[in-house]
Write an enzyme that holds these catalytic residues in place. Structure first.
Site, PDB file in Angstrom:
ATOM      1  N   CYS A  67       0.811  -1.226   0.000  1.00 36.33           N
ATOM      2  CA  CYS A  67       0.000   0.000   0.000  1.00 36.33           C
ATOM      3  C   CYS A  67       0.844   1.275   0.000  1.00 36.33           C
ATOM      4  O   CYS A  67       0.336   2.362  -0.276  1.00 36.33           O
ATOM      5  CB  CYS A  67      -0.933   0.002   1.212  1.00 36.33           C
ATOM      6  SG  CYS A  67      -0.058   0.062   2.802  1.00 36.33           S
ATOM      7  N   GLN A  68       2.141   1.156   0.317  1.00 41.05           N
ATOM      8  CA  GLN A  68       2.986   2.349   0.466  1.00 41.05           C
ATOM      9  C   GLN A  68       2.975   3.275  -0.746  1.00 41.05           C
ATOM     10  O   GLN A  68       3.033   4.503  -0.577  1.00 41.05           O
ATOM     11  CB  GLN A  68       4.427   1.945   0.806  1.00 41.05           C
ATOM     12  CG  GLN A  68       4.599   1.269   2.148  1.00 41.05           C
ATOM     13  CD  GLN A  68       4.430  -0.243   2.053  1.00 41.05           C
ATOM     14  OE1 GLN A  68       3.877  -0.755   1.085  1.00 41.05           O
ATOM     15  NE2 GLN A  68       4.918  -0.957   3.059  1.00 41.05           N
ATOM     16  N   SER A 127       5.089  -5.741  -8.883  1.00 39.18           N
ATOM     17  CA  SER A 127       4.526  -7.095  -8.840  1.00 39.18           C
ATOM     18  C   SER A 127       3.026  -7.082  -9.094  1.00 39.18           C
ATOM     19  O   SER A 127       2.492  -7.983  -9.757  1.00 39.18           O
ATOM     20  CB  SER A 127       4.827  -7.754  -7.493  1.00 39.18           C
ATOM     21  OG  SER A 127       4.227  -7.031  -6.432  1.00 39.18           O
TER      22      SER A 127
END
Length: 332
Positions: free
Chosen positions: A77-78, A96
């Site tokens: 989520c960063q 990814s």
């Protein structure tokens, strides 16, 4: 029986949610690159095959050979947060997931998808890529922004969710083109924090130290009768601001009195700190955070995993109750 591929599996939050939903199926394979998370996962689900590898090493043929029809995932989520500088698709940590998005067109056996991410993902370029891929592959989908407090849990953890399925023309609930901000079912009000408090706690281990008490004016304080608490992040106990609530056995009147006295002194001074010490302000324990995130009662961490590691792993995990409710809707 459904066969499930759990990607970015972490400590097994999606696995717990699947069991909570009581749907018929098994996790065929769980994949994560975090070795400590995988160790915790294996400790709780020794019967499940776990692969410690980069998701970009997965091929469409390999996934098809697994004969799975469901994918559960919570990608990093960063890239969609302020702390992560909101770099979106330019953040390497999205690679990814973008790889999976492009791979989806080749995954003919996948019929169901549930994806979780942070609030902010919904306005990202990566989200647009994901939705376009779902449409191209013939999925119908619904996006949500949901908080555990909406399903009776005394904790805030607002997250983006997307459920998608194909080979069916419509849902059994009223869908919307825009993001839905509540579930179609009604739930009771959140229970109180007293229900999750750990009885056999070594308080000294979790008390805020003097350095932390110097910044006590930024704390979010909860009580045993509270029906709320702030979102716990992976930086909980390391940083104070915006990482989660703290707890006291004192009542609001005593807290107000102590703060009133403390604020007659210079903020952060020795007398300021001494005035607040009797409140015994403490962090929630990992076990209490586990309960607030609705992991099952028998969920535990291996003894060699440190308290700091527990907080970090939990901060990266998911709320079990919210996802189990979404799974029920997905498979209605």
């Amino acid at each position: 029986m459904h066969r499930i591929l759990e990607l970015y599996s972490g400590i097994g939050g999606m696995h717990c949610a699947w069991k909570e939903s009581q749907l018929d199926g098994e996790i065929v394979l769980a994949i994560d690159i975090n070795t400590i998370a995988n160790e915790v996962y294996a400790y709780n689900f020794p019967e499940t095959t776990i692969s410690n590898r980069n998701i970009q090493s997965l091929t469409s043929k390999e996934i098809e050979n697994l004969d799975v029809n469901t994918v559960l995932m919570s990608p990093p989520c960063q890239p969609f947060t302020r702390n992560g500088k909101c770099l979106d698709e330019n953040d390497p940590r999205t690679n990814s997931f973008i790889y999976l998005i492009n791979l989806l067109i080749k995954l003919h056996k996948i019929e169901y998808i549930l994806m979780e991410n942070v609030k902010g993902f919904e306005s990202s370029t990566v989200r647009n890529l994901f939705i376009e891929s779902l449409k191209t592959c013939g999925f119908i989908y619904q996006e949500f922004l949901l908080c555990p407090s909406q399903v009776g849990v005394p904790n805030s953890r607002l997250r983006y969710y997307c459920i998608a399925r194909r080979h069916v023309s419509q849902w059994q609930f009223k869908t919307k083109e825009e993001i839905i901000k509540s579930l179609p079912h009604k739930y009771s009000l959140p229970y109180t924090l007293e229900d999750i408090l750990q009885k056999d706690i070594q308080h000294d281990m979790y008390l805020l130290n003097e350095k932390m008490l110097k910044r006590a004016n930024i704390l979010d304080i909860c009580y045993k009768h509270s029906r709320r608490s702030c979102c716990f992040t992976k930086a909980y106990t390391h940083y104070l601001e915006g990482t989660g609530s703290v707890y006291t056995n004192s009542n609001e009147d005593k807290v107000e009195k102590c703060y009133k006295i403390a604020n007659t002194f210079d903020v952060g001074s020795e007398k300021f700190v001494q005035s607040l010490k009797e409140l015994n302000l403490r962090f929630f324990t990992p076990s209490e955070v586990v309960r607030l995130m609705c992991f099952p009662q028998n969920y535990t961490f291996p003894e060699n995993v440190t308290i700091k590691q527990c907080y970090r792993l939990l901060g990266n995990s998911v709320n079990i109750k919210v996802i189990s409710e979404l799974l029920k809707i997905l498979f209605e």
